[in-house]
Design a protein around this motif. Structure first.
Motif, mmCIF file in Angstrom:
data_model
loop_
_atom_site.group_PDB
_atom_site.id
_atom_site.type_symbol
_atom_site.label_atom_id
_atom_site.label_comp_id
_atom_site.label_asym_id
_atom_site.label_seq_id
_atom_site.Cartn_x
_atom_site.Cartn_y
_atom_site.Cartn_z
ATOM 1 N N LYS A 78 -15.399 -11.839 8.168
ATOM 2 C CA LYS A 78 -15.341 -12.573 6.896
ATOM 3 C C LYS A 78 -13.904 -12.664 6.394
ATOM 4 O O LYS A 78 -13.453 -13.697 5.902
ATOM 5 C CB LYS A 78 -16.215 -11.884 5.845
ATOM 6 C CG LYS A 78 -17.702 -12.044 6.053
ATOM 7 C CD LYS A 78 -18.470 -11.359 4.921
ATOM 8 C CE LYS A 78 -19.966 -11.506 5.096
ATOM 9 N NZ LYS A 78 -20.713 -10.842 3.998
ATOM 10 N N ARG A 79 -13.203 -11.538 6.478
ATOM 11 C CA ARG A 79 -11.814 -11.458 6.034
ATOM 12 C C ARG A 79 -10.943 -12.449 6.795
ATOM 13 O O ARG A 79 -10.137 -13.183 6.206
ATOM 14 C CB ARG A 79 -11.320 -10.025 6.246
ATOM 15 C CG ARG A 79 -9.872 -9.750 5.928
ATOM 16 C CD ARG A 79 -9.617 -8.246 6.006
ATOM 17 N NE ARG A 79 -8.214 -7.931 5.968
ATOM 18 C CZ ARG A 79 -7.460 -7.739 7.034
ATOM 19 N NH1 ARG A 79 -8.001 -7.821 8.249
ATOM 20 N NH2 ARG A 79 -6.173 -7.460 6.913
ATOM 21 N N PHE A 80 -11.115 -12.482 8.116
ATOM 22 C CA PHE A 80 -10.334 -13.388 8.946
ATOM 23 C C PHE A 80 -10.708 -14.844 8.683
ATOM 24 O O PHE A 80 -9.833 -15.716 8.586
ATOM 25 C CB PHE A 80 -10.572 -13.047 10.423
ATOM 26 C CG PHE A 80 -9.696 -13.805 11.374
ATOM 27 C CD1 PHE A 80 -8.412 -13.366 11.669
ATOM 28 C CD2 PHE A 80 -10.164 -14.956 11.984
ATOM 29 C CE1 PHE A 80 -7.612 -14.068 12.557
ATOM 30 C CE2 PHE A 80 -9.364 -15.659 12.876
ATOM 31 C CZ PHE A 80 -8.085 -15.214 13.161
ATOM 32 N N ASN A 91 -2.986 -9.388 4.960
ATOM 33 C CA ASN A 91 -2.608 -8.071 4.459
ATOM 34 C C ASN A 91 -2.268 -8.041 2.974
ATOM 35 O O ASN A 91 -2.404 -6.998 2.328
ATOM 36 C CB ASN A 91 -1.396 -7.547 5.258
ATOM 37 C CG ASN A 91 -1.744 -7.225 6.693
ATOM 38 O OD1 ASN A 91 -2.769 -6.609 6.969
ATOM 39 N ND2 ASN A 91 -0.912 -7.645 7.623
ATOM 40 N N GLU A 92 -1.834 -9.191 2.428
ATOM 41 C CA GLU A 92 -1.291 -9.177 1.070
ATOM 42 C C GLU A 92 -2.082 -9.979 0.035
ATOM 43 O O GLU A 92 -1.910 -9.753 -1.162
ATOM 44 C CB GLU A 92 0.152 -9.718 1.096
ATOM 45 C CG GLU A 92 1.101 -8.971 2.028
ATOM 46 C CD GLU A 92 1.371 -7.562 1.562
ATOM 47 O OE1 GLU A 92 1.191 -7.283 0.358
ATOM 48 O OE2 GLU A 92 1.761 -6.722 2.403
ATOM 49 N N GLY A 146 -17.676 -9.011 0.371
ATOM 50 C CA GLY A 146 -16.689 -9.806 1.086
ATOM 51 C C GLY A 146 -15.324 -9.768 0.433
ATOM 52 O O GLY A 146 -14.918 -8.747 -0.126
ATOM 53 N N PHE A 147 -14.625 -10.927 0.491
ATOM 54 C CA PHE A 147 -13.271 -11.022 -0.036
ATOM 55 C C PHE A 147 -13.088 -12.333 -0.785
ATOM 56 O O PHE A 147 -13.770 -13.317 -0.512
ATOM 57 C CB PHE A 147 -12.239 -10.969 1.093
ATOM 58 C CG PHE A 147 -12.226 -9.681 1.864
ATOM 59 C CD1 PHE A 147 -11.401 -8.644 1.486
ATOM 60 C CD2 PHE A 147 -13.045 -9.512 2.977
ATOM 61 C CE1 PHE A 147 -11.386 -7.458 2.197
ATOM 62 C CE2 PHE A 147 -13.038 -8.330 3.694
ATOM 63 C CZ PHE A 147 -12.198 -7.296 3.299
ATOM 64 N N VAL A 148 -12.137 -12.346 -1.725
ATOM 65 C CA VAL A 148 -11.679 -13.571 -2.358
ATOM 66 C C VAL A 148 -10.161 -13.595 -2.271
ATOM 67 O O VAL A 148 -9.515 -12.549 -2.139
ATOM 68 C CB VAL A 148 -12.129 -13.693 -3.826
ATOM 69 C CG1 VAL A 148 -13.633 -13.829 -3.927
ATOM 70 C CG2 VAL A 148 -11.625 -12.517 -4.654
ATOM 71 N N VAL A 149 -9.589 -14.795 -2.351
ATOM 72 C CA VAL A 149 -8.137 -14.932 -2.263
ATOM 73 C C VAL A 149 -7.502 -14.644 -3.618
ATOM 74 O O VAL A 149 -7.955 -15.124 -4.656
ATOM 75 C CB VAL A 149 -7.752 -16.348 -1.796
ATOM 76 C CG1 VAL A 149 -6.234 -16.517 -1.794
ATOM 77 C CG2 VAL A 149 -8.314 -16.620 -0.409
ATOM 78 N N ASP A 150 -6.437 -13.858 -3.584
ATOM 79 C CA ASP A 150 -5.611 -13.615 -4.765
ATOM 80 C C ASP A 150 -4.502 -14.668 -4.745
ATOM 81 O O ASP A 150 -3.462 -14.490 -4.112
ATOM 82 C CB ASP A 150 -5.018 -12.206 -4.692
ATOM 83 C CG ASP A 150 -4.255 -11.825 -5.948
ATOM 84 O OD1 ASP A 150 -4.028 -12.706 -6.797
ATOM 85 O OD2 ASP A 150 -3.885 -10.643 -6.082
ATOM 86 N N PRO A 184 -2.123 -15.898 -6.743
ATOM 87 C CA PRO A 184 -0.711 -15.596 -7.050
ATOM 88 C C PRO A 184 0.016 -14.866 -5.927
ATOM 89 O O PRO A 184 1.236 -14.962 -5.816
ATOM 90 C CB PRO A 184 -0.815 -14.723 -8.314
ATOM 91 C CG PRO A 184 -2.082 -15.152 -8.968
ATOM 92 C CD PRO A 184 -3.021 -15.436 -7.816
ATOM 93 N N LYS A 185 -0.721 -14.135 -5.089
ATOM 94 C CA LYS A 185 -0.093 -13.417 -3.980
ATOM 95 C C LYS A 185 -0.137 -14.194 -2.662
ATOM 96 O O LYS A 185 0.532 -13.818 -1.698
ATOM 97 C CB LYS A 185 -0.763 -12.059 -3.790
ATOM 98 C CG LYS A 185 -0.507 -11.094 -4.944
ATOM 99 C CD LYS A 185 -1.125 -9.737 -4.659
ATOM 100 C CE LYS A 185 -0.843 -8.766 -5.795
ATOM 101 N NZ LYS A 185 -1.441 -7.428 -5.529
ATOM 102 N N PHE A 186 -0.936 -15.262 -2.637
ATOM 103 C CA PHE A 186 -1.034 -16.078 -1.427
ATOM 104 C C PHE A 186 0.278 -16.844 -1.256
ATOM 105 O O PHE A 186 0.756 -17.496 -2.177
ATOM 106 C CB PHE A 186 -2.202 -17.051 -1.564
ATOM 107 C CG PHE A 186 -2.587 -17.759 -0.294
ATOM 108 C CD1 PHE A 186 -3.478 -17.182 0.588
ATOM 109 C CD2 PHE A 186 -2.068 -19.003 0.003
ATOM 110 C CE1 PHE A 186 -3.846 -17.837 1.753
ATOM 111 C CE2 PHE A 186 -2.422 -19.661 1.163
ATOM 112 C CZ PHE A 186 -3.317 -19.076 2.047
ATOM 113 N N MET A 187 0.864 -16.772 -0.064
ATOM 114 C CA MET A 187 2.174 -17.376 0.177
ATOM 115 C C MET A 187 2.059 -18.527 1.166
ATOM 116 O O MET A 187 1.606 -18.338 2.296
ATOM 117 C CB MET A 187 3.151 -16.330 0.714
ATOM 118 C CG MET A 187 3.381 -15.142 -0.213
ATOM 119 S SD MET A 187 4.260 -15.566 -1.736
ATOM 120 C CE MET A 187 5.932 -15.662 -1.107
#
Length: 219
Positions: free
Chosen positions: A50-52, A89-90, A98-102, A104-107
């Motif tokens: 899921k993360r990937f 990683n960041e 699961g996960f959600v995208v942050d 402000p930290k997504f580059m």
């Protein structure tokens, strides 16, 4: 592959199709190949997938930008691979299932520090134009010689629910020192939420700055 020893009347050994020939002291036998039981993935493996998957989906949508924004930073590795690794990683927040995208930290770009210190976003709804104005750190601008770098203002519709416009960027480019950049936004049939980013890149290739998340824009 099965092998016949001593001609057509000899013994057969090896594998042929779904069977295997076995030669023993008591005679020759044919056996079915054992069935390999498929193992169910563990909860940890499912979570890793899921993360990937979530990061890959966004990097894939942003690939034209990633290729520019990570080109110098990632060399000699592929920009795509380095962007995947960094954001895995960041830029993820763990949730219960699961996960959600942050965001402000997504580059979407990596390079020298982004020199913007303050900014204002002003959306002209009638003309569908977003104007971003900014102030910048003169020390960083001089240290990395980024004053003439072109600005890239990126609007990313992460949900891709706006009728075919997941990515919008400026056509005409201003410099960092100009302190402003506009971008025209296509009209949509329903409200769309964009994640807004900006970074600066050398006009003729070479260096660029980090991307900076300016916030969320609903149009």
């Amino acid at each position: 592959m099965a092998i016949i020893k001593n001609g057509v009347n000899g013994t057969v050994s090896g594998k042929a199709g779904s069977v295997v020939f076995v030669s023993t002291k008591t005679g020759n036998y044919v056996r079915s190949l054992p069935r390999v039981k498929k193992r169910e993935p563990t909860p940890e493996q499912l979570l890793s997938r899921k993360r990937f998957k979530i990061v890959r989906s966004h990097i894939g949508q942003l690939k034209p930008i990633i290729n520019m924004g990570y080109k110098a930073y990632s060399y000699p590795k592929r920009a795509y691979d380095v962007a995947m690794s960094y954001n895995l990683n960041e830029a993820l927040i763990r949730e219960e299932d699961g996960f959600v995208v942050d965001w402000p930290k997504f580059m979407i770009a990596k390079g020298s520090p982004n020199p913007i210190t303050s900014y204002i976003m002003d959306f002209d709804q009638e003309n569908q134009v977003l104007l971003v104005t900014w102030e910048y750190d003169a020390y960083l601008e001089e240290k990395f010689d980024t004053g003439s770098y072109d600005s890239f203002l990126i609007l990313y519709n992460a949900a891709d629910n706006g009728g075919g416009y997941p990515l919008v960027m400026n056509d005409l480019k201003s410099s960092l020192m100009s302190g402003k950049q506009t971008v025209e936004i296509p009209k949509h049939r329903k409200e769309v939420t964009y994640e807004v980013y900006i970074f600066f890149i050398e006009s003729y290739g070479g260096g660029n700055t980090d991307s900076l998340h300016l916030g969320t824009l609903k149009v």
